[in-house]
Design a protein around this motif. Structure first.
Motif, short mmCIF file in Angstrom:
data_model
loop_
_atom_site.label_atom_id
_atom_site.label_comp_id
_atom_site.label_asym_id
_atom_site.label_seq_id
_atom_site.Cartn_x
_atom_site.Cartn_y
_atom_site.Cartn_z
N ARG A 21 22.08 61.81 70.59
CA ARG A 21 21.43 61.59 69.29
C ARG A 21 20.45 60.42 69.34
NH1 ARG A 21 23.72 65.15 66.13
NH2 ARG A 21 25.94 65.69 66.35
N GLY A 23 17.41 60.32 68.29
CA GLY A 23 16.67 60.12 67.05
C GLY A 23 17.36 59.15 66.12
N SER A 24 18.67 59.24 66.04
CA SER A 24 19.43 58.34 65.18
C SER A 24 19.32 56.91 65.66
CB SER A 24 20.90 58.77 65.14
OG SER A 24 21.66 57.92 64.31
N SER A 63 12.29 62.92 70.66
CA SER A 63 12.92 62.45 69.42
C SER A 63 11.89 61.88 68.45
CB SER A 63 13.97 61.38 69.75
OG SER A 63 14.97 61.90 70.60
N VAL A 64 10.92 61.14 68.97
CA VAL A 64 9.87 60.57 68.12
C VAL A 64 9.02 61.68 67.51
CG1 VAL A 64 7.73 59.24 68.17
CG2 VAL A 64 9.80 58.31 69.21
N ARG A 66 10.00 64.64 66.81
CA ARG A 66 10.83 65.28 65.79
C ARG A 66 10.88 64.43 64.52
NH1 ARG A 66 15.22 65.81 68.58
NH2 ARG A 66 14.64 67.87 69.38
N LEU A 67 10.99 63.13 64.68
CA LEU A 67 11.00 62.24 63.52
C LEU A 67 9.67 62.29 62.78
CD1 LEU A 67 12.85 59.15 65.04
CD2 LEU A 67 13.73 60.69 63.28
N TRP A 72 9.40 60.91 58.96
CA TRP A 72 9.87 59.53 59.10
C TRP A 72 8.76 58.66 59.68
CZ3 TRP A 72 14.36 57.24 57.57
CH2 TRP A 72 15.44 58.08 57.23
#
Length: 307
Positions: A21, A23-24, A63-64, A66-67, A72
């Motif tokens: 995880r 992204g978290s 992940s970035v 996706r954010l 975000w």
């Protein structure tokens, strides 16, 4: 770096999680470290910062991206470099969530209860809103009735407006009868919020981070890079728990509530490592203009005031 067995165990346990995880964790880093320092960094420097925690280049980039799709973050291209900033909605989400993370104590309770009745919603919509309200700390009184002892009516109305349920949910506000923490009320609280499960999460947090605190007390402040790793994993773990905690009044909690000890431990460790972590970020993170700007004034108000 100097030997720090407790930190090595903490980092190894995080690296071995599946899924990891990423992204978290990136959200944690933005909210805790980057948002108060301008909110923008070069992606390459973020990759370098997170690599020791087990996040490789591909995982961070994915992940970035996706954010960014989830609104975000927003990207700006300068030459061949990508710089990522918080979006307006992203900033508002951070401010709302992290305000609770950095509080040095639970807010005082005035005996007020806020109640939301979802009986007029279709089943799918009801389930969707139930999950959102539970994330905000509401407890379940019945399948269609949720309640909260701290949230303001205006905050609930803002949530309902966001989901376009303003005209479909009944809101009641009781201003005083709940101020006496009777035995039936304490038992109902235990059922509505599943306090034993929440207490287990807090106890797990204490078990993970007490060895970190003991080491700091015995050996002194660790290196800047170690301070960053401690601070990041500390807030990452604490954030995941506190955002599920309704912050019930002390009158309704068990006398040995683990959440109180967890808050104090988090405060103590953060006070000892925040400066070293800032030094490490100064050395690693970059913006389009060069080094990160200094933290804003709000940053220094965390946990009752950073020394």
């Amino acid at each position: 770096m100097p030997a720090f067995p407790a930190l090595e165990t903490l980092v190894d346990n995080f690296r071995n999680r599946r899924p990891i995880r990423a992204g978290s964790l990136i959200i944690t880093v933005y909210g805790d470290a980057i948002a108060p320092r301008g909110g923008t960094v070069w992606l390459g420097s973020m990759i370098k910062l997170l690599e020791p925690l087990g996040l490789n280049q591909r995982l961070v980039r994915t992940s970035v991206f996706r954010l960014a799709k989830e609104n975000w973050l927003v990207a700006e291209q300068v030459g061949r470099r990508s710089y990522y900033s918080l979006t307006g909605p992203g900033i508002r989400r951070f401010q709302k969530a992290f305000k609770r993370v950095y509080a040095d104590q639970n807010p005082e309770w005035d005996g007020r209860w806020l109640m939301a009745i979802l009986s007029q919603l279709e089943q799918d919509e009801r389930q969707k809103l139930r999950q959102e309200l539970e994330w905000h700390g509401f407890g379940t009184l019945s399948p269609t009735v949720l309640l909260h002892p701290q949230m303001q009516k205006s905050e609930l109305q803002a949530v309902l407006q966001e989901y376009d349920y303003t005209d479909d949910v009944i809101i009641f506000e009781d201003m005083g009868e709940g101020s006496t923490a009777t035995r039936p009320l304490r038992l109902q609280t235990r059922e509505s919020w599943n306090l034993p499960k929440l207490a287990e999460s807090y106890q797990s947090f204490l078990d993970k981070f007490r060895p970190i605190w003991n080491h700091i007390n015995d050996k002194g402040i660790p290196t800047p890079e170690q301070c960053f790793q401690i601070r990041t994993l500390l807030i990452h773990e604490y954030r995941r728990i506190i955002l599920r905690d309704p912050e019930l009044p002390d009158e309704l909690l068990p006398g040995d509530w683990a959440g109180s000890a967890a808050r104090q431990l988090c405060t103590n460790i953060y006070q000892r490592v925040w400066q070293g972590a800032e030094q490490h970020m100064d050395a690693v993170l970059e913006t389009a203009e060069g080094p990160l700007p200094p933290p804003n004034n709000k940053f220094y108000k965390r946990y009752g005031g950073l020394n």
